[in-house]
Design an enzyme around this catalytic site. Sequence first.
Site, PDB file in Angstrom:
ATOM      1  N   LYS A 100      49.247  37.651  34.059  1.00 41.25           N
ATOM      2  CA  LYS A 100      48.959  38.405  32.830  1.00 41.25           C
ATOM      3  C   LYS A 100      49.850  37.991  31.663  1.00 41.25           C
ATOM      4  O   LYS A 100      49.689  38.501  30.558  1.00 41.25           O
ATOM      5  CB  LYS A 100      49.138  39.897  33.101  1.00 41.25           C
ATOM      6  CG  LYS A 100      48.427  40.412  34.356  1.00 41.25           C
ATOM      7  CD  LYS A 100      46.930  40.205  34.290  1.00 41.25           C
ATOM      8  CE  LYS A 100      46.247  40.654  35.561  1.00 41.25           C
ATOM      9  NZ  LYS A 100      46.414  42.069  35.860  1.00 41.25           N
TER      10      LYS A 100
ATOM     11  N   GLY B  47      49.803  49.296  33.640  1.00 39.14           N
ATOM     12  CA  GLY B  47      49.558  47.861  33.744  1.00 39.14           C
ATOM     13  C   GLY B  47      48.960  47.317  32.457  1.00 39.14           C
ATOM     14  O   GLY B  47      48.848  48.021  31.450  1.00 39.14           O
ATOM     15  N   ALA B  48      48.578  46.054  32.484  1.00 43.28           N
ATOM     16  CA  ALA B  48      47.938  45.423  31.325  1.00 43.28           C
ATOM     17  C   ALA B  48      47.089  44.259  31.812  1.00 43.28           C
ATOM     18  O   ALA B  48      47.362  43.666  32.862  1.00 43.28           O
ATOM     19  CB  ALA B  48      48.983  44.928  30.330  1.00 43.28           C
TER      20      ALA B  48
ATOM     21  N   THR C 278      47.759  47.547  39.727  1.00 44.75           N
ATOM     22  CA  THR C 278      49.218  47.441  39.779  1.00 44.75           C
ATOM     23  C   THR C 278      49.872  48.813  39.861  1.00 44.75           C
ATOM     24  O   THR C 278      50.918  48.984  40.495  1.00 44.75           O
ATOM     25  CB  THR C 278      49.750  46.687  38.543  1.00 44.75           C
ATOM     26  OG1 THR C 278      49.035  45.460  38.409  1.00 44.75           O
ATOM     27  CG2 THR C 278      51.229  46.364  38.681  1.00 44.75           C
TER      28      THR C 278
ATOM     29  N   GLU D 251      44.685  55.960  28.401  1.00 42.38           N
ATOM     30  CA  GLU D 251      45.933  55.210  28.578  1.00 42.38           C
ATOM     31  C   GLU D 251      46.725  55.171  27.274  1.00 42.38           C
ATOM     32  O   GLU D 251      47.948  55.343  27.273  1.00 42.38           O
ATOM     33  CB  GLU D 251      45.622  53.795  29.053  1.00 42.38           C
ATOM     34  CG  GLU D 251      45.145  53.720  30.488  1.00 42.38           C
ATOM     35  CD  GLU D 251      44.652  52.346  30.891  1.00 42.38           C
ATOM     36  OE1 GLU D 251      44.519  52.093  32.099  1.00 42.38           O
ATOM     37  OE2 GLU D 251      44.394  51.507  29.996  1.00 42.38           O
TER      38      GLU D 251
END
Length: 278
Positions: free
Chosen positions: A167, A128-129, A74, A149
Amino acid sequence: MRVQGWVSFGNLAAGFLSSASRSRQAALGRQKHVCWSSQSGAIMAEEAKKLAAYAAVDNHVQNNQVVGVGSGSTIVYAVDRLAERVRQEKLNIVCVPTSFQARQLILQHGLTLSDLDRHPELDVAIDGADEVDTDLTLIKGGGGCLTQEKIVAGCAKHFVVIADYRKDSKALGQQWKKGVPIEVIPMAYVPVCRTIARRFGGEAHLRMAVSKAGPVVTDNSNFILDWKFEGAHKWKDVNTAIKMIPGVVETGLFVGMAERAYFGMEDGSVQVRDPPIN
């Protein structure tokens, strides 16, 4: 009689072959439909990632800022948009990467690269995740960059998450089934696996590489465990307890760090989520 029998068998065989042919055609049709649905879903997810990334960059990046650049698929769109704005608006932006991948993206786009030695305080970090729950608790580290991160996110005044609709979860583990990534010192991975399973349930496994023999090795030359947990947990307490186990470097649980999440949705909209007010 024998001729009639042969003709009868031939007709039966022809009918069987015709039926088999129809079955194959139907199966191919279903396969094509599944493939098309899969491709369509993948295209939709990529567009959703792009929408979320563009919204975050447009809303949170301003001139003369130091920006933390996350890792993963992403974030590619976020860097695309960041570079586009730098060119069009003549912005003065300094970028601090969270991984080798992020570093390469920054350089490829001609953006100014820096690090935490020179810029220990960031204005905003965008990342992102793998999963986001209703409290904005995150699971990160599917790509193995969780420690850097978390360091970069922790140095930022504002930490913003970008993701697609897949997500978004009410509770961790609802969508992301691969567990919580945990970075460990290589010599400690067996006792850490055993300790986590004994204290918190579930199972922790060493993440193995796909295109090489042996385990995944992080940018910090450590191993990654994936803890497949069971049921709900008090994630703040669990995160603290796991980090206290000797040999653990960092967990992929980001608790109380994200201040906003942007989700690109299937219908082309962007959903924004802030943490609940306690």
